[in-house]
Design a protein around this motif. Structure first.
Motif, PDB file in Angstrom:
ATOM      1  N   ASP A 250       8.612   1.817   6.396  1.00 30.67           N
ATOM      2  CA  ASP A 250       7.936   0.992   7.403  1.00 30.67           C
ATOM      3  C   ASP A 250       8.692   0.927   8.737  1.00 30.67           C
ATOM      4  O   ASP A 250       8.423   0.077   9.568  1.00 30.67           O
ATOM      5  CB  ASP A 250       7.689  -0.431   6.879  1.00 30.67           C
ATOM      6  CG  ASP A 250       6.295  -0.928   7.242  1.00 30.67           C
ATOM      7  OD1 ASP A 250       5.506  -0.143   7.768  1.00 30.67           O
ATOM      8  OD2 ASP A 250       6.007  -2.112   7.001  1.00 30.67           O
ATOM      9  N   HIS A 304      -2.675   2.592   4.780  1.00 30.10           N
ATOM     10  CA  HIS A 304      -1.784   1.754   5.577  1.00 30.10           C
ATOM     11  C   HIS A 304      -1.388   2.469   6.875  1.00 30.10           C
ATOM     12  O   HIS A 304      -1.421   1.887   7.960  1.00 30.10           O
ATOM     13  CB  HIS A 304      -0.541   1.444   4.745  1.00 30.10           C
ATOM     14  CG  HIS A 304       0.324   0.381   5.303  1.00 30.10           C
ATOM     15  ND1 HIS A 304       0.004  -0.951   5.249  1.00 30.10           N
ATOM     16  CD2 HIS A 304       1.507   0.467   5.949  1.00 30.10           C
ATOM     17  CE1 HIS A 304       0.969  -1.643   5.833  1.00 30.10           C
ATOM     18  NE2 HIS A 304       1.888  -0.814   6.267  1.00 30.10           N
ATOM     19  N   TYR A 398       2.343  -6.961  15.813  1.00 29.87           N
ATOM     20  CA  TYR A 398       2.049  -6.322  14.542  1.00 29.87           C
ATOM     21  C   TYR A 398       2.038  -7.311  13.383  1.00 29.87           C
ATOM     22  O   TYR A 398       1.097  -7.394  12.608  1.00 29.87           O
ATOM     23  CB  TYR A 398       3.100  -5.241  14.339  1.00 29.87           C
ATOM     24  CG  TYR A 398       2.862  -4.351  13.156  1.00 29.87           C
ATOM     25  CD1 TYR A 398       1.988  -3.284  13.246  1.00 29.87           C
ATOM     26  CD2 TYR A 398       3.539  -4.566  11.964  1.00 29.87           C
ATOM     27  CE1 TYR A 398       1.793  -2.444  12.166  1.00 29.87           C
ATOM     28  CE2 TYR A 398       3.343  -3.724  10.881  1.00 29.87           C
ATOM     29  CZ  TYR A 398       2.479  -2.675  10.991  1.00 29.87           C
ATOM     30  OH  TYR A 398       2.295  -1.857   9.923  1.00 29.87           O
TER      31      TYR A 398
HETATM   32 ZN    ZN Z   1       3.501  -1.911   6.946  1.00 29.09          ZN
END
Ligand code: ZN
Ligand code: NCD
Ligand code: ZN
Ligand code: ZN
Length: 404
Positions: A250, A304, A398
């Motif tokens: 991530d 994702h 985000y």
């Molecule tokens: Zn993420």
């Protein structure tokens, strides 16, 4: 209509947050009709287009001209970045209907290279919209192409930019984002060295990677020659692995294609007359689904990185928050379909791919935009269902998107 989809997967439509549809001014390479058809075929239901067209998208007026063009030509949803120049600060401060400001920190296709470091800082200091950067420093250490095996079509002593050039620009952009607490997005990360310049910091700094930087490397120059010429340049196999790991960790939130169509004839010129960039909007989802097939990541990861991630990074408004659009942007994928990628089968006007001959398992077969089927197994419905994407930059980044 009843849709039979035994054994298939229904996914949210892919959002490709980095494409160059070449409209206006480069329509011999691509246009908003051919590019959006290629998108639909690739399961992409929304794209965000970059400002390096001719003329460049550097004002509200030019942005709205592009939006009007797209409303006539695009079969999928669309949005357009605005480019920074040495003298359009007033526009950058007031522009609306855009995901953000694009800054080119090094030269690439088009002439939007922002040469002045003072102007770079001023944009971070004085504007409010999120900033996306092409992070490569001009003229820092370069490498000789012949050393990398790019011998075909190359003039003597041709130079390309290195990981150091990328790391140096990323360092500068990250420092400015932190100093001015300004949302920064790092486009097309290509090297492990550059990844070391920023931490997992998604409320302030987000990043993207392209399929070509995940799946191609310097060893591909030998076969592809100048077809593999792009900015940032391809790096090593260990960079490929580091970039995939950054997605899994991530640190990089999205996969975007940097779909940069150029005519095959132009790509076959001798370096450096050959233009930089490769097409990719219709091959990205199959390439990523093939990673699922190979058990290198999960289907949820792909959703994702290609659907949820870009919506959150660019504050694309959610279903129910506006009156039109986004309902049923869907793609049906067949994980039992294995086909080799072939240039002549491509929908993009340029009809070649740097992935020529690669067999991939996992293919989009049907695509719906706003509930209307635009693509079905080779056939298109061109009755223009694409809509303008809206952006809600008030949500606060985000993580706010994830929590909300
Ligand atoms: Zn993420
Ligand atoms: C892009 C293009 O051709 O517009 N080229 C490229 O090599 N990636 C521009 C860019 O994204 O730098
Ligand atoms: Zn770029
Ligand atoms: Zn680009």
């Amino acid at each position: 209509e009843t849709v039979y989809a035994y054994g298939m997967h229904l996914l949210p439509g892919v959002i490709d947050a980095h494409v160059h549809m070449r409209d206006p001014g480069g329509t011999d390479k691509e246009d908003l009709r051919t590019g959006s058809m290629a998108a639909a075929k690739g399961g992409v239901t929304t794209f965000l287009d970059m400002p390096n067209t001719s003329p460049a998208t550097i004002s509200q007026k030019m942005l709205e001209e592009k939006l009007t063009l797209a409303s006539v030509k695009s079969v999928v949803n669309y949005g357009f970045f605005v480019g920074a120049t040495l003298d359009n600060m007033a526009e950058l401060k007031k522009v609306t209907r855009t995901p953000g400001i694009k800054i080119y920190m090094g030269s690439t296709t088009g002439d939007l290279f922002l040469k002045d470091p003072g102007m770079l800082e001023a944009i971070f200091a004085e504007t409010k919209l999120p900033i996306a950067v092409h992070a490569e420093d001009e003229n820092i250490i370069t490498r000789n192409l012949e050393e990398l095996g790019l011998t075909r079509n190359v003039t003597d002593h041709s130079k390309i930019r290195t990981p150091e050039a990328e790391a140096s620009a990323v360092r500068k952009a990250v420092a400015l984002a932190k100093e001015y607490k300004h949302r920064l997005h790092l486009c097309h990360m290509s090297s492990e060295l550059a990844l070391a310049e920023f931490e997992d910091h998604a409320d302030l700094i987000t990043a993207e990677v392209t399929p070509h930087h995940l799946f191609l490397n310097e060893s591909d120059y030998m076969n592809l020659g100048t077809l593999a010429q792009m900015n940032p340049a391809l790096k090593s196999a260990s960079d490929n692995a580091a970039l995939l790991q950054a997605l899994l960790d991530d640190q990089i939130q999205i996969v975007a294609t940097d779909h940069a169509p150029h005519r095959f004839e132009d790509k076959c010129q001798r370096y450096p007359d050959s233009p930089s960039g490769v097409p990719g909007v219709e091959t990205a989802l199959p390439l990523m689904l093939d990673l699922v097939h190979k058990e290198k990541c999960t289907m949820e990861d792909v959703v994702h990185w290609m659907c949820e991630g870009p919506a959150l990074v660019w504050d694309i408004m959610e279903k129910g928050r506006i009156e039109v659009g986004y309902d049923a942007d869907l793609v049906l994928v067949d994980m039992n379909k294995t086909v080799a990628l072939r240039g002549p089968h491509m929908q993009t006007k340029c009809r070649w791919t740097p992935f020529e001959g690669r067999e991939v398992t996992g293919w989009p077969v049907r695509t719906w935009v706003c509930g209307k089927e635009v693509y079905r197994e080779g056939e298109f419905d061109l009755s223009r269902p694409g809509v303008e994407v809206m952006f809600d930059h008030s949500r606060g980044g985000y993580w706010a998107g994830i929590d909300g």
